[in-house]
Design a protein around this motif. Structure first.
Motif, short mmCIF file in Angstrom:
data_model
loop_
_atom_site.label_atom_id
_atom_site.label_comp_id
_atom_site.label_asym_id
_atom_site.label_seq_id
_atom_site.Cartn_x
_atom_site.Cartn_y
_atom_site.Cartn_z
N ALA A 63 0.83 -1.21 0.00
CA ALA A 63 0.00 0.00 0.00
C ALA A 63 0.86 1.25 0.00
CB ALA A 63 -0.91 -0.01 1.22
N PRO A 64 0.52 2.26 -0.77
CA PRO A 64 -0.51 2.34 -1.80
C PRO A 64 0.10 2.20 -3.21
CG PRO A 64 0.16 4.56 -1.21
CD PRO A 64 1.04 3.59 -0.44
N ARG A 65 0.97 1.27 -3.41
CA ARG A 65 1.73 1.18 -4.66
C ARG A 65 1.41 -0.02 -5.54
NH1 ARG A 65 3.31 6.17 -4.65
NH2 ARG A 65 4.62 6.76 -2.91
N LEU A 66 1.04 -1.16 -4.94
CA LEU A 66 0.95 -2.39 -5.72
C LEU A 66 -0.08 -3.35 -5.13
CD1 LEU A 66 2.28 -4.27 -7.96
CD2 LEU A 66 3.72 -5.13 -6.10
N ILE A 67 -0.88 -3.94 -6.02
CA ILE A 67 -1.78 -5.03 -5.67
C ILE A 67 -1.53 -6.14 -6.68
CG2 ILE A 67 -4.18 -5.81 -5.52
CD1 ILE A 67 -4.96 -2.89 -4.89
N GLU A 68 -1.20 -7.33 -6.19
CA GLU A 68 -1.08 -8.50 -7.04
C GLU A 68 -2.12 -9.51 -6.59
OE1 GLU A 68 2.93 -9.99 -6.99
OE2 GLU A 68 3.72 -8.18 -7.96
N TYR A 69 -2.71 -10.21 -7.54
CA TYR A 69 -3.72 -11.20 -7.18
C TYR A 69 -3.76 -12.33 -8.19
CZ TYR A 69 -6.68 -8.47 -10.45
OH TYR A 69 -7.20 -7.80 -11.52
N ALA A 70 -4.32 -13.44 -7.73
CA ALA A 70 -4.55 -14.61 -8.57
C ALA A 70 -6.05 -14.80 -8.70
CB ALA A 70 -3.91 -15.84 -7.95
N PHE A 71 -6.49 -15.17 -9.90
CA PHE A 71 -7.90 -15.49 -10.13
C PHE A 71 -7.93 -16.72 -11.03
CE2 PHE A 71 -6.40 -12.43 -13.12
CZ PHE A 71 -7.10 -12.57 -14.31
N GLY A 72 -8.39 -17.82 -10.44
CA GLY A 72 -8.27 -19.10 -11.13
C GLY A 72 -6.79 -19.44 -11.28
N ASP A 73 -6.40 -19.83 -12.47
CA ASP A 73 -4.99 -20.14 -12.71
C ASP A 73 -4.25 -18.98 -13.36
OD1 ASP A 73 -6.23 -20.24 -15.17
OD2 ASP A 73 -5.31 -22.13 -15.80
N ARG A 74 -4.85 -17.80 -13.30
CA ARG A 74 -4.27 -16.59 -13.90
C ARG A 74 -3.85 -15.61 -12.81
NH1 ARG A 74 -9.04 -14.82 -17.26
NH2 ARG A 74 -7.68 -13.16 -17.97
N LYS A 75 -3.04 -14.63 -13.21
CA LYS A 75 -2.54 -13.62 -12.27
C LYS A 75 -2.69 -12.23 -12.88
CE LYS A 75 0.80 -16.73 -10.25
NZ LYS A 75 2.20 -17.04 -10.05
N ALA A 76 -2.68 -11.23 -11.99
CA ALA A 76 -2.71 -9.83 -12.42
C ALA A 76 -1.99 -8.99 -11.39
CB ALA A 76 -4.16 -9.36 -12.57
N GLU A 77 -1.54 -7.82 -11.84
CA GLU A 77 -0.95 -6.85 -10.92
C GLU A 77 -1.42 -5.46 -11.31
OE1 GLU A 77 3.29 -7.52 -11.33
OE2 GLU A 77 3.44 -5.77 -12.62
N VAL A 78 -1.61 -4.64 -10.29
CA VAL A 78 -2.03 -3.26 -10.46
C VAL A 78 -0.96 -2.39 -9.81
CG1 VAL A 78 -3.87 -1.57 -10.10
CG2 VAL A 78 -4.43 -4.03 -10.28
N GLU A 79 -0.35 -1.53 -10.61
CA GLU A 79 0.70 -0.63 -10.11
C GLU A 79 0.17 0.80 -10.07
OE1 GLU A 79 4.80 -1.87 -11.83
OE2 GLU A 79 3.27 -2.32 -13.35
#
Length: 134
Positions: A75-91
């Protein structure tokens, strides 16, 4: 294959972070087009915490849950997450007058790359407009 979408928000990084991680705010901006909306959202913003957004066509013809698990939070710079077998990141990158946002996600195989990019970009653009109004 990874896809990246970007937007700029004219707001403070704290306001942007709060708008991106607030269930109430998510129901306001989380849609790729005017004929869809998010009817409910939950957020447990911590590593190992879960999230879910119920996305539905406004005519009631279809809907789905977009859900997953947070894997890294800075916080407040990065969120990484997994959804199913996929991944994402928010910078979130702060400049003096705005926040640059970059969302990078693992593409799926059921829909064309352009359709996925356009949908995620539309959602991020909706987020930017809503966050600037708040």
């Amino acid at each position: 294959m990874w896809i990246t979408v970007e937007s700029t928000v004219a707001a403070s990084i704290d306001d942007v972070w709060r708008a991106y991680s607030s269930p109430e705010a998510i129901t306001q901006w989380n849609a790729a087009s005017d004929d869809w909306h998010t009817t409910a959202a939950t957020v447990d913003l911590r590593e190992g915490g879960r999230f879910s957004s119920r996305m539905e066509a406004k005519d009631g013809s279809m809907g789905f849950d977009f859900a997953g698990t947070y894997t890294k939070i800075v916080a407040p710079r990065l969120i990484e997450y997994a959804f199913g077998d996929r991944k994402a990141e928010v910078e979130f990158t702060e400049t003096p007058e705005r926040v640059n946002m970059r969302v990078t996600f693992d593409a799926e195989t059921a829909h064309p790359i352009e359709q996925q990019r356009d949908g995620w970009q539309a959602i991020l653009d909706n987020f930017a407009r809503d966050a600037e109004r708040s």
